[in-house]
Motif scaffolding. Sequence first.
Motif, PDB file in Angstrom:
ATOM      1  N   ASN A  76       0.803  -1.220   0.000  1.00 45.17           N
ATOM      2  CA  ASN A  76       0.000   0.000   0.000  1.00 45.17           C
ATOM      3  C   ASN A  76       0.834   1.268   0.000  1.00 45.17           C
ATOM      4  N   ILE A  77       1.899   1.272   0.768  1.00 48.00           N
ATOM      5  CA  ILE A  77       2.631   2.529   1.019  1.00 48.00           C
ATOM      6  C   ILE A  77       4.006   2.455   0.344  1.00 48.00           C
ATOM      7  N   PRO A  78       4.345   3.473  -0.442  1.00 45.27           N
ATOM      8  CA  PRO A  78       5.641   3.432  -1.133  1.00 45.27           C
ATOM      9  C   PRO A  78       6.829   3.505  -0.158  1.00 45.27           C
ATOM     10  N   ASN A  79       7.960   3.023  -0.673  1.00 42.30           N
ATOM     11  CA  ASN A  79       9.168   2.903   0.133  1.00 42.30           C
ATOM     12  C   ASN A  79       9.615   4.139   0.895  1.00 42.30           C
ATOM     13  N   HIS A  80       9.673   5.279   0.175  1.00 44.29           N
ATOM     14  CA  HIS A  80      10.283   6.449   0.812  1.00 44.29           C
ATOM     15  C   HIS A  80       9.434   7.009   1.936  1.00 44.29           C
ATOM     16  N   LEU A  81       8.201   6.534   2.064  1.00 44.65           N
ATOM     17  CA  LEU A  81       7.351   7.004   3.153  1.00 44.65           C
ATOM     18  C   LEU A  81       7.366   6.041   4.337  1.00 44.65           C
ATOM     19  N   ARG A  82       8.235   5.025   4.273  1.00 42.78           N
ATOM     20  CA  ARG A  82       8.295   4.067   5.379  1.00 42.78           C
ATOM     21  C   ARG A  82       9.700   4.022   5.957  1.00 42.78           C
ATOM     22  N   ASP A  83       9.785   3.588   7.210  1.00 46.09           N
ATOM     23  CA  ASP A  83      11.088   3.431   7.844  1.00 46.09           C
ATOM     24  C   ASP A  83      11.831   2.282   7.175  1.00 46.09           C
ATOM     25  N   PRO A  84      13.150   2.459   6.902  1.00 40.43           N
ATOM     26  CA  PRO A  84      13.909   1.372   6.256  1.00 40.43           C
ATOM     27  C   PRO A  84      13.864   0.072   7.062  1.00 40.43           C
ATOM     28  N   ALA A  85      13.748   0.163   8.376  1.00 41.04           N
ATOM     29  CA  ALA A  85      13.709  -1.054   9.197  1.00 41.04           C
ATOM     30  C   ALA A  85      12.274  -1.456   9.564  1.00 41.04           C
ATOM     31  N   ASN A  86      11.294  -0.879   8.882  1.00 35.19           N
ATOM     32  CA  ASN A  86       9.875  -1.215   9.095  1.00 35.19           C
ATOM     33  C   ASN A  86       9.361  -0.901  10.500  1.00 35.19           C
ATOM     34  N   SER A  89      -3.729   1.842   6.332  1.00 37.81           N
ATOM     35  CA  SER A  89      -3.089   2.007   5.024  1.00 37.81           C
ATOM     36  C   SER A  89      -4.021   1.588   3.881  1.00 37.81           C
ATOM     37  N   SER A  90      -5.184   1.045   4.228  1.00 41.41           N
ATOM     38  CA  SER A  90      -6.088   0.528   3.192  1.00 41.41           C
ATOM     39  C   SER A  90      -6.825   1.656   2.485  1.00 41.41           C
ATOM     40  N   VAL A  91      -7.372   1.318   1.338  1.00 41.57           N
ATOM     41  CA  VAL A  91      -8.086   2.314   0.541  1.00 41.57           C
ATOM     42  C   VAL A  91      -9.201   2.969   1.351  1.00 41.57           C
ATOM     43  N   GLU A  92      -9.944   2.141   2.104  1.00 48.06           N
ATOM     44  CA  GLU A  92     -11.075   2.673   2.867  1.00 48.06           C
ATOM     45  C   GLU A  92     -10.630   3.762   3.837  1.00 48.06           C
ATOM     46  N   ALA A  93      -9.577   3.467   4.619  1.00 43.28           N
ATOM     47  CA  ALA A  93      -9.125   4.436   5.610  1.00 43.28           C
ATOM     48  C   ALA A  93      -8.440   5.626   4.949  1.00 43.28           C
ATOM     49  N   SER A 152      -1.173   6.027   0.386  1.00 44.99           N
ATOM     50  CA  SER A 152      -1.341   4.842  -0.445  1.00 44.99           C
ATOM     51  C   SER A 152      -1.214   5.192  -1.914  1.00 44.99           C
ATOM     52  N   GLN A 153      -0.566   4.260  -2.663  1.00 43.36           N
ATOM     53  CA  GLN A 153      -0.420   4.477  -4.109  1.00 43.36           C
ATOM     54  C   GLN A 153      -1.710   4.139  -4.832  1.00 43.36           C
ATOM     55  N   LYS A 154      -2.653   3.528  -4.091  1.00 39.94           N
ATOM     56  CA  LYS A 154      -3.781   2.926  -4.776  1.00 39.94           C
ATOM     57  C   LYS A 154      -4.976   3.847  -4.967  1.00 39.94           C
ATOM     58  N   ILE A 155      -4.981   4.992  -4.333  1.00 41.61           N
ATOM     59  CA  ILE A 155      -6.138   5.866  -4.553  1.00 41.61           C
ATOM     60  C   ILE A 155      -5.705   7.249  -4.983  1.00 41.61           C
TER      61      ILE A 155
END
Lengths: 532, 343
Positions: free
Chosen positions: B116-126, B283-287, B301-304
């Motif tokens: 759902n969420i592209p890489n640069h918006l997430r922590d490298p260690a999750n 992270s879902s489309v609904e939220a 999210s990249q999806k909406i």
Amino acid sequence: MNSKQNNSNFLMGMLALAVSFPIIVVCSAWFFPGTELWGHFLENLLPELIVSTFILLLGVGIGVSLLGTVLAYLVVMVEFPGRQWLEWALFLPFAIPAYVLAFVYLGVFDYSGYAQVWLREYTGMPGFDIRAGSWAIILTFVLVFYPYVYMMARASFKRQKIQMIEAGKMLGAKSFYVFWKISVPLARPAIAAGLLVTLMETLADFGVVSLFNYSTFTTAIYSAWGDFRSIEVAAQLASLLVLIAFFLIYFEKKARGKAKYYSSDISHIRPYQATGITGWIVFLFVFGIFMLSFAMPMLQLIIWSFEKYAEEISQEYSNYFSSTGILTVSATILTVTVATVLALPSRRKAESKALQLLIRFSTLGYALPGSVMAVGLLYGVQNISLVSIQLGGSSINHILFGSVALLLFAYISRFMAIAYNSASASSDQIKPVFEQSARLLGSSRMRLIREVYIPMMTPGILAGGLLVAVDIMKELPATYLLRPFGWDTLAIRVFELSSEGLYDRAAIPALIMVFLGAIIMLLFIRLDSERY
Amino acid sequence: MEYKVNKKVSIFSILVISILSTSFSASVMAASDDSLTVYSTRKEHLIKPLFDAFTNKTGIKVKYLTGKGGALIERIKLEGKRTKADLFMTVDAGNLWYAATQNLFQPVNSETIKNNIPNHLRDPANLWTGLSVRARTIIYSTDRVSPDELSTYQDLANQQWKGRLCLRTSKKVYTKSLVSSLIHHDGLEKTTEVVRGWVDNLAATPHAEDVHIMTSILAGQCDVGIVNSYYFGRMQAEEPNVALKLFWANQDSTGTHVNISGAGVTKHSKNPEDAIKLLEFLSSVEAQKIYVGLNKEYPASQKIKADNLIALWGDFNQDKMNLSVAGKNQADSVSLMQREGYK
């Protein structure tokens, strides 16, 4: 009997120590090594901050002393049109939280506010940035804090012997001379007491200074904590505020001196009559202050509220109400009770300098920024837990964190100054002769307290209690950090909305708060008028 | 009289004791049910609808405690293993980065979130993930500025903007993160020059709020400023014809600086499975639709697609710098601004 006296000293000492707990924790940050952060601050931040904090304190100090004293003198000593209702109306600004007044003033008077837009349009005068320099923020603080001095000075003027003023007049002294040379010196201790509270609150303020983007000492504290993530340096800086407050208290004591100026009789005769044009000028001045500090901001809040009423009001409001009410009432009762015990007169206490110092120290929480004090409290609990674990027990963090108990404790510690000052002002007036004669008649100390001291101190205690109640209701940072789940207060709602820039919606909880505060002030006024 | 006082005193003490005892028991009891608890620096009116939707869907109740970032992080740290927080939610990448360095989070390996969420918006260690995106970009008066005059954040330091620039205070985290990103791209020396130029060009003391920057431009105090996109979105929703426009900064170089609001599962969460469910839901489309609708933010999210209104502002290139850098550079960025007298 002697051991009983020692017991009571011991009890007072322990109580004062408990109240001082968060202050001690904050000051103990000096045991941690300083970081290189101090170097950066000393070079880039502190020189400017010390100057700007000093200018602010000086300006606010002179402003509230002048305004509070002059207003009090006018309503007590001079008969002018509208005096009767204005005497009470001047208390009301106390019900407005300082940061609310600040966002209203900025909304009205800053470059884009209607006052300036109107001026530019009709007079062609160039616009200006009211946040530049320090005059506008000083004025804001003066208008929100003058009631402290007004309240104290008014009570003092009421007790001044009218004969002294009459004598001055008969000897041909001009009215200004009487004011400056007789009345003001006599009221000096009261003015100094109001000033002290004002300066402590200005020192600890974060809300108004952030809205004006004015840098004070608290800026450095929050920069250490928020920007450089050093809670130790933040606490070290904060403990310097405690030190400054201690000096202020020392000077206030000096100003008060040993003399007791109070007379017990109260006169309702007003030595001066302002009639005709003079009367109206006096009225316009006093009324103008009332408009600026209360009526105009209220009107602005009401206008904003109307636009957003439907959107903002929800069922949650009954929750905000009950949290605000329960916290305010219970914390006020506790604070006032502790303050009363600490303020009870006793010969032993009068003899023990150490105890007096400790009690004074316990009132310094008022000069600490609320969130620093609250975090200090969390760290204090943590330390107790660590000791308890060392001794084979378990941590108490999970019991205390997020409990109403800890929050109430924070309030007591933070607002002790107000409750104590008020209670001790009335206990100072109890003559030592009571204690002596009671002893001679073989009466116990408990009985003396119950039958003589408490009844004599009651007006002071209640007055202090009402002031504390208004302050607790307005309190934000400690409540925000320490409250249990679901205990959101009106002050929190105001903050959450205004910090998102939604001032018009924030006006609604703010207005409710001012309304509740005004009711408390009205109670205070009732009580006060019964006293005289 | 004396009797009365005593009676009052005893009523008071009963009241106080009962409050104290209920408060203790309430806090002890609260520890033992299976709902989720979120500590959030995002304000109540922006999170409640999301949690309501989650509860409707899963039946899992969500409790939340809002607060200020630094203070809430201290609270979670001190609560240690007994913390009630399952999720910590905050705004600004710098804050998320700092919470991660304080060992507040546990890594979450969720394919759903990664999709759902592209890489640069997430922590490298999750350890954390971004959940909504706001662009911090240039805003200008349509009456007095033509978009041809605008190009980059750095350009606002040039002589032509003297006396025409409004900025938000350096004390706000969004300013810190923007300057952190400039340090990342241009280095300390060049960024110092830029900040010095900004300070020289200021038309007014830096403002406490982005909203004030916009009203100041409208009133003619200044002509350009830098704001978070959603503040403009909210204003435009109320006044569609407002004489302001957003300009996408740095399109020909690094892209427009974006920041996020986000969350992570706490290290000592009692209920990590449900906490991950909540994070996945967010992270879902609904939220994401709720996020976008509530606050005029961009979806993470990249999806909406963005909300209709903000879609009208057009597409833009985001700065793809990993946002944890904003946190790492923050101390440098604040020192720099304090040295240059950016208040």
